[in-house]
Write an enzyme that holds these catalytic residues in place. Structure first.
Site, mmCIF file in Angstrom:
data_model
loop_
_atom_site.group_PDB
_atom_site.id
_atom_site.type_symbol
_atom_site.label_atom_id
_atom_site.label_comp_id
_atom_site.label_asym_id
_atom_site.label_seq_id
_atom_site.Cartn_x
_atom_site.Cartn_y
_atom_site.Cartn_z
ATOM 1 N N ASP A 204 46.859 47.976 43.837
ATOM 2 C CA ASP A 204 46.021 49.109 43.408
ATOM 3 C C ASP A 204 46.728 50.467 43.335
ATOM 4 O O ASP A 204 46.136 51.501 43.704
ATOM 5 C CB ASP A 204 44.788 49.231 44.325
ATOM 6 C CG ASP A 204 43.932 47.975 44.301
ATOM 7 O OD1 ASP A 204 44.205 47.068 43.486
ATOM 8 O OD2 ASP A 204 42.987 47.899 45.113
ATOM 9 N N LYS B 299 40.811 43.047 39.771
ATOM 10 C CA LYS B 299 40.047 42.438 40.869
ATOM 11 C C LYS B 299 38.798 43.266 41.157
ATOM 12 O O LYS B 299 38.877 44.488 41.271
ATOM 13 C CB LYS B 299 40.927 42.305 42.123
ATOM 14 C CG LYS B 299 41.395 43.618 42.729
ATOM 15 C CD LYS B 299 42.255 43.315 43.941
ATOM 16 C CE LYS B 299 42.693 44.530 44.717
ATOM 17 N NZ LYS B 299 41.661 45.396 45.241
ATOM 18 N N CYS C 297 42.293 47.532 50.820
ATOM 19 C CA CYS C 297 42.668 46.442 49.903
ATOM 20 C C CYS C 297 43.947 45.717 50.315
ATOM 21 O O CYS C 297 44.078 44.509 50.095
ATOM 22 C CB CYS C 297 42.769 46.970 48.488
ATOM 23 S SG CYS C 297 41.142 47.440 47.859
HETATM 24 C C1 C5J Z 1 41.651 50.116 47.967
HETATM 25 C C2 C5J Z 1 39.557 51.215 48.405
HETATM 26 N N1 C5J Z 1 42.466 49.780 46.972
HETATM 27 N N2 C5J Z 1 40.029 51.887 49.443
HETATM 28 N N3 C5J Z 1 40.363 50.423 47.652
HETATM 29 O O1 C5J Z 1 42.067 50.152 49.102
HETATM 30 O O2 C5J Z 1 38.385 51.299 48.091
#
Ligand code: C5J
Length: 242
Positions: free
Chosen positions: A26, A132, A165
């Site tokens: 991400d 995702k 994540c």
């Molecule tokens: C991730 C989130 N990528 N913190 N998403 O950690 O919502």
């Protein structure tokens, strides 16, 4: 088998680099730039940029060695059919919600400007880019099939955010039998104390979820133990298409 200095004890790399993948979670504008999802949730998004140079160096090494790279993007379909209301409605009372129009397009929606991976880490055509809908990258995605079909057994985890994540995906991978290593200076959180706690939770009880190391140690060990990938010359690339 190549051994890498790690916490809580040495991590064993696979003898064949084709069994290894770098997972970049991400690293999208939504989490690193003002006007995205991270910002809408009230976070100081600027602090996550500090990991970019180390991640770029690791990515360059992994690419030179022909190791698989998997980028993930947290996002939802434009009609939000893959976003449970419980997720869509979370967040602060005043902030933008998933699907709302923000300065970088609709928040956390596939294909919107804010959903793109930051330019410094743009995937190449050979690399896997996995969208995702969940925090964990195995939920509702073909990730397990992709790894199995390529014979990948060892995963190097990087990206954001460490305790959400990245940790969710690492736990999912650990339960599926993958040997998981988190690269400490290539992951970060909006909350430094949560990153530290995650590292401690992962490595506790004899690596209950996996191992951690730093990118300098990892890059040194990868270069020492694996050969650079053969690059096709322009002559052979042309002749291969004839
Ligand atoms: C991730 C989130 N990528 N913190 N998403 O950690 O919502």
């Amino acid at each position: 088998m190549p051994i890498l200095s790690a916490q809580p004890y040495d991590y064993t790399l696979p003898s064949n680099s084709q069994q290894l993948a770098l997972v970049i979670i991400d690293m999208q504008r939504d989490f690193l730039e003002p006007g995205g999802f991270g910002d809408a949730l009230g976070n100081d998004v600027s602090r996550l940029r500090a990991i970019v140079p180390a991640l770029q160096k690791l990515l360059a090494t992994v690419r030179d060695l022909g190791i698989a790279v998997i980028h993930t993007q947290e996002c939802h379909q434009p009609d939000l059919s893959d976003c449970p209301p419980s997720k869509q409605h979370r967040g602060g009372e005043d902030g933008l919600k998933i699907g709302d129009e923000g300065p970088m397009g609709r928040i956390l929606i596939m294909g919107e400007p804010g959903n793109s991976i930051i330019p410094e880490l743009t995937p190449t055509e050979e690399e896997t880019v996995l969208t995702k809908p969940g925090k964990g990258a195995f939920y509702n995605t073909p990730l397990e099939d992709i790894l199995e079909s390529q014979g990948i057994t060892h995963l190097l985890f990087t990206g954001v955010t460490t305790e959400v994540c990245v940790q969710s995906t690492m736990r999912e991978a650990n339960d599926r039998g993958y040997e998981c290593l988190l690269v400490e200076d290539c992951t970060d959180s909006y909350f430094p104390e949560f990153k530290q706690s995650t590292i401690e939770m992962i490595t506790a009880q004899g690596a209950i979820v996996g191992w951690t190391t730093d990118s300098t140690t990892l890059i040194g060990s990868l270069k020492e133990n694996y050969q650079p990938a053969m690059k096709m010359s322009s002559y052979s690339a042309t002749s291969a298409t004839r």
